[in-house]
Design a protein around this motif. Structure first.
Motif, PDB file in Angstrom:
ATOM      1  N   HIS A  94      21.283  40.803  32.330  1.00  0.00           N
ATOM      2  CA  HIS A  94      21.059  40.379  33.711  1.00  0.00           C
ATOM      3  C   HIS A  94      22.282  40.713  34.565  1.00  0.00           C
ATOM      4  N   VAL A  95      23.470  40.420  34.048  1.00  0.00           N
ATOM      5  CA  VAL A  95      24.703  40.703  34.791  1.00  0.00           C
ATOM      6  C   VAL A  95      24.784  42.190  35.124  1.00  0.00           C
ATOM      7  N   SER A  96      24.468  43.024  34.174  1.00  0.00           N
ATOM      8  CA  SER A  96      24.513  44.473  34.359  1.00  0.00           C
ATOM      9  C   SER A  96      23.513  44.933  35.425  1.00  0.00           C
ATOM     10  N   GLN A  97      22.272  44.530  35.290  1.00  0.00           N
ATOM     11  CA  GLN A  97      21.239  44.953  36.242  1.00  0.00           C
ATOM     12  C   GLN A  97      21.454  44.327  37.613  1.00  0.00           C
ATOM     13  N   PHE A  98      21.863  43.092  37.643  1.00  0.00           N
ATOM     14  CA  PHE A  98      22.183  42.385  38.886  1.00  0.00           C
ATOM     15  C   PHE A  98      23.263  43.150  39.649  1.00  0.00           C
ATOM     16  N   SER A  99      24.305  43.573  38.929  1.00  0.00           N
ATOM     17  CA  SER A  99      25.409  44.318  39.548  1.00  0.00           C
ATOM     18  C   SER A  99      24.937  45.661  40.088  1.00  0.00           C
ATOM     19  N   ARG A 100      24.138  46.376  39.320  1.00  0.00           N
ATOM     20  CA  ARG A 100      23.614  47.671  39.765  1.00  0.00           C
ATOM     21  C   ARG A 100      22.786  47.526  41.035  1.00  0.00           C
ATOM     22  N   SER A 101      21.902  46.557  41.037  1.00  0.00           N
ATOM     23  CA  SER A 101      21.020  46.382  42.199  1.00  0.00           C
ATOM     24  C   SER A 101      21.798  45.941  43.428  1.00  0.00           C
ATOM     25  N   LEU A 102      22.722  44.993  43.269  1.00  0.00           N
ATOM     26  CA  LEU A 102      23.527  44.548  44.407  1.00  0.00           C
ATOM     27  C   LEU A 102      24.407  45.671  44.938  1.00  0.00           C
TER      28      LEU A 102
END
Length: 170
Positions: A94-102
């Motif tokens: 989640h942290v990884s995908q959250f960072s990419r999207s943000l």
């Protein structure tokens, strides 16, 4: 969330480092995992990171500048699965995908968002203090303007060259 936003509202937050994380209990089958431990892990690794980020973003957007460094895990990028650490790996993914999207959402607003991953080796206590987040990572996040065609830096540890460049830059 409202109380957190009220506290942050008056602050000039230029850099947020989301470094909190829970990895215990260690290796365990999902059906043996304690539900209270799940909840604690999800609250810290997923909800807290999301809530604190959401609280500081309005000020960064208003100032058109800022940097957010989310600490992920090399276990979600370097290996295809992380058996017996299912909930932990899922929260760090989640942290990884959250960072990419943000990163994509906020780069045009002058906000640089990245995920730095801990290597599997850095989970050892004697390595952890020096390997998790070197001061130059935060400085690099502030110095590096987002590039419109490149993905955000994701999970590589800072190299000695990058640290030297960050230190040499005024």
């Amino acid at each position: 969330m409202r109380r957190l936003r009220e506290v942050v509202d008056g602050l000039d937050v230029g850099l947020l480092v989301n470094n909190a994380g829970v990895a215990k209990p260690c290796a365990v089958y999902l059906h043996e995992f304690d539900v209270d431990a799940w909840v604690k892990m999800i609250r810290v690794n997923l909800w807290a990171l999301t809530e604190v980020t959401a609280a500081v973003l309005p000020g960064m957007v208003a100032r058109r500048r800022g940097a957010i460094v989310n600490i992920g895990s090399g276990s979600t990028e370097a290996i295809p699965s992380f058996p017996l650490y299912t909930i932990y790996a899922a929260t760090k993914r989640h942290v990884s995908q959250f960072s990419r999207s943000l990163y994509v959402e906020y780069r045009s607003k002058g906000i640089h968002i990245q995920c730095q991953g801990r290597s599997l080796q850095s989970h050892r206590p004697h390595v952890q203090r020096s390997a998790i987040l070197r001061p130059c990572v935060a400085r690099l996040a502030l110095l590096s303007p987002p590039h419109p065609h490149l993905p955000p830096p994701l999970c590589p540890p800072p190299t000695p060259l990058a640290c030297a460049l960050a230190t040499a830059t005024p």
